[in-house]
Design a protein around this motif. Structure first.
Motif, PDB file in Angstrom:
ATOM      1  N   LEU A 121       7.399  17.044  -1.671  1.00  0.00           N
ATOM      2  CA  LEU A 121       7.766  15.863  -2.607  1.00  0.00           C
ATOM      3  C   LEU A 121       6.791  15.156  -3.323  1.00  0.00           C
ATOM      4  N   VAL A 122       6.750  14.841  -3.716  1.00  0.00           N
ATOM      5  CA  VAL A 122       5.925  13.941  -5.036  1.00  0.00           C
ATOM      6  C   VAL A 122       5.789  12.712  -4.942  1.00  0.00           C
ATOM      7  N   LEU A 123       5.442  11.786  -4.263  1.00  0.00           N
ATOM      8  CA  LEU A 123       5.706  10.290  -4.039  1.00  0.00           C
ATOM      9  C   LEU A 123       4.397   9.876  -4.809  1.00  0.00           C
ATOM     10  N   LYS A 124       4.444   8.795  -5.513  1.00  0.00           N
ATOM     11  CA  LYS A 124       4.286   7.566  -5.982  1.00  0.00           C
ATOM     12  C   LYS A 124       4.503   6.513  -7.344  1.00  0.00           C
ATOM     13  N   ASP A 125       3.534   5.643  -7.252  1.00  0.00           N
ATOM     14  CA  ASP A 125       3.715   4.242  -7.995  1.00  0.00           C
ATOM     15  C   ASP A 125       2.827   4.257  -8.966  1.00  0.00           C
ATOM     16  N   MET A 126       3.435   4.259 -10.444  1.00  0.00           N
ATOM     17  CA  MET A 126       2.853   4.035 -11.136  1.00  0.00           C
ATOM     18  C   MET A 126       2.672   2.251 -11.753  1.00  0.00           C
ATOM     19  N   SER A 127       3.298   1.649 -11.536  1.00  0.00           N
ATOM     20  CA  SER A 127       3.389   0.188 -11.014  1.00  0.00           C
ATOM     21  C   SER A 127       3.055  -0.203  -9.913  1.00  0.00           C
ATOM     22  N   PHE A 128       2.080  -0.335  -9.217  1.00  0.00           N
ATOM     23  CA  PHE A 128       1.559  -0.127  -7.760  1.00  0.00           C
ATOM     24  C   PHE A 128       1.165  -1.643  -8.065  1.00  0.00           C
ATOM     25  N   MET A 129       0.630  -1.859  -8.639  1.00  0.00           N
ATOM     26  CA  MET A 129      -0.162  -3.306  -8.692  1.00  0.00           C
ATOM     27  C   MET A 129       1.054  -4.156  -9.325  1.00  0.00           C
ATOM     28  N   ASP A 130       2.149  -4.080  -9.517  1.00  0.00           N
ATOM     29  CA  ASP A 130       2.673  -4.668 -10.566  1.00  0.00           C
ATOM     30  C   ASP A 130       3.594  -5.914  -8.991  1.00  0.00           C
ATOM     31  N   ARG A 131       3.058  -5.105  -8.148  1.00  0.00           N
ATOM     32  CA  ARG A 131       4.120  -6.090  -6.818  1.00  0.00           C
ATOM     33  C   ARG A 131       3.121  -6.504  -5.885  1.00  0.00           C
ATOM     34  N   ILE A 132       4.109  -7.470  -5.848  1.00  0.00           N
ATOM     35  CA  ILE A 132       3.601  -8.742  -5.364  1.00  0.00           C
ATOM     36  C   ILE A 132       3.510  -8.601  -3.212  1.00  0.00           C
ATOM     37  N   ASN A 133       2.113  -8.393  -2.932  1.00  0.00           N
ATOM     38  CA  ASN A 133       1.505  -7.707  -1.718  1.00  0.00           C
ATOM     39  C   ASN A 133       1.097  -9.058  -1.008  1.00  0.00           C
ATOM     40  N   LYS A 134       1.605  -9.465  -0.197  1.00  0.00           N
ATOM     41  CA  LYS A 134       0.750 -10.500   1.097  1.00  0.00           C
ATOM     42  C   LYS A 134      -0.266  -9.587   1.998  1.00  0.00           C
ATOM     43  N   GLU A 135      -0.267  -8.367   1.916  1.00  0.00           N
ATOM     44  CA  GLU A 135      -1.256  -7.462   2.840  1.00  0.00           C
ATOM     45  C   GLU A 135      -2.723  -7.512   2.937  1.00  0.00           C
ATOM     46  N   LEU A 136      -3.278  -7.721   1.483  1.00  0.00           N
ATOM     47  CA  LEU A 136      -4.116  -7.235   0.670  1.00  0.00           C
ATOM     48  C   LEU A 136      -5.691  -7.383   0.905  1.00  0.00           C
ATOM     49  N   ASP A 137      -5.585  -7.294   2.064  1.00  0.00           N
ATOM     50  CA  ASP A 137      -6.773  -7.503   3.324  1.00  0.00           C
ATOM     51  C   ASP A 137      -6.653  -6.454   4.362  1.00  0.00           C
ATOM     52  N   LYS A 138      -5.388  -5.464   4.096  1.00  0.00           N
ATOM     53  CA  LYS A 138      -4.839  -4.299   4.766  1.00  0.00           C
ATOM     54  C   LYS A 138      -5.384  -2.787   3.947  1.00  0.00           C
ATOM     55  N   SER A 139      -5.609  -2.115   4.805  1.00  0.00           N
ATOM     56  CA  SER A 139      -6.081  -1.017   4.464  1.00  0.00           C
ATOM     57  C   SER A 139      -4.928   0.064   4.580  1.00  0.00           C
ATOM     58  N   PHE A 140      -4.941   0.626   2.992  1.00  0.00           N
ATOM     59  CA  PHE A 140      -4.156   1.498   2.605  1.00  0.00           C
ATOM     60  C   PHE A 140      -3.494   0.863   1.430  1.00  0.00           C
ATOM     61  N   ILE A 141      -2.835   0.209   1.956  1.00  0.00           N
ATOM     62  CA  ILE A 141      -1.268  -0.635   1.217  1.00  0.00           C
ATOM     63  C   ILE A 141      -0.981   0.055   0.574  1.00  0.00           C
ATOM     64  N   TYR A 142      -0.905   0.430  -0.236  1.00  0.00           N
ATOM     65  CA  TYR A 142       0.154   1.186  -2.083  1.00  0.00           C
ATOM     66  C   TYR A 142       0.418   2.550  -1.073  1.00  0.00           C
ATOM     67  N   GLU A 143      -0.638   2.928  -0.251  1.00  0.00           N
ATOM     68  CA  GLU A 143       0.021   4.680   0.900  1.00  0.00           C
ATOM     69  C   GLU A 143       1.321   4.491   1.356  1.00  0.00           C
ATOM     70  N   LYS A 144       0.867   2.855   1.739  1.00  0.00           N
ATOM     71  CA  LYS A 144       1.654   2.572   3.183  1.00  0.00           C
ATOM     72  C   LYS A 144       3.210   2.666   2.520  1.00  0.00           C
ATOM     73  N   GLN A 145       3.004   1.720   1.479  1.00  0.00           N
ATOM     74  CA  GLN A 145       4.392   1.090   0.157  1.00  0.00           C
ATOM     75  C   GLN A 145       4.777   2.395  -0.014  1.00  0.00           C
ATOM     76  N   LEU A 146       4.393   3.282  -0.966  1.00  0.00           N
ATOM     77  CA  LEU A 146       5.024   4.441  -0.566  1.00  0.00           C
ATOM     78  C   LEU A 146       5.987   5.235   0.276  1.00  0.00           C
ATOM     79  N   LEU A 147       5.261   5.429   1.972  1.00  0.00           N
ATOM     80  CA  LEU A 147       5.559   5.868   2.472  1.00  0.00           C
ATOM     81  C   LEU A 147       6.871   5.708   2.726  1.00  0.00           C
TER      82      LEU A 147
END
Length: 161
Positions: A121-147
């Motif tokens: 199963l392919v999980l991807k987020d081509m608009s990952f930078m458009d989300r408001i994310n409060k945890e930019l200082d944490k590791s792998f935030i984009y991948e964790k959001q996908l999961l």
């Protein structure tokens, strides 16, 4: 007040059920599309990826009903960004370098019956930078959001069906 809160928590403990559990399987990190460290030794970076992803999936699995088991295999990983070599290797995050995870999974209920599953199963987020994310200082935030999105949309919903 603290004593009262503690007492209420202690009294409610016997009624809490044990959550579901997760098992994660990894393939050879050298075969994954992009799990290249930026400014870190390859082996320690791979251990860090493993630790963060396993911790996140285990936390998600806590939402499963008692006795449920979630088995996840990471078939491919393409982290957000791209590693660039220069005077120092860095990971550049741009829209065109979106995160993409390929996973296989099986969700089993407490009697061992597979409730939901998928292969590659392919999980991807081509608009990952458009989300408001409060945890930019944490590791792998984009991948964790996908999961997290996959878990909510395809796994957790199967436990309520």
């Amino acid at each position: 007040m603290k004593k009262l809160c503690f007492t209420l928590l202690a009294l409610s403990m016997p009624f809490l059920s044990i959550a579901g559990e997760a098992k994660i399987t990894w393939k050879d990190f050298n075969d994954y599309h992009d799990v290249h460290p930026a400014n870190e030794a390859k082996r320690s970076y791979h251990k860090r990826v493993t630790k963060h992803f396993e911790k996140h999936i285990s936390k998600l699995a806590e939402q499963l009903p008692e006795g449920y088991k979630l088995n996840v295999t990471f078939d491919d990983i393409d982290l957000a960004g791209d590693s660039r070599m220069g005077m120092q290797e860095i990971r550049v995050i741009k829209r065109i370098y979106f995160p993409k995870l390929t996973i296989s999974y099986a969700l089993q209920d407490k009697s061992g019956v597979t409730v939901s599953s998928a292969e590659k199963l392919v999980l991807k987020d081509m608009s990952f930078m458009d989300r408001i994310n409060k945890e930019l200082d944490k590791s792998f935030i984009y991948e964790k959001q996908l999961l997290s999105d996959w878990f909510a949309d395809q796994v957790l919903i199967k436990t309520n069906a």
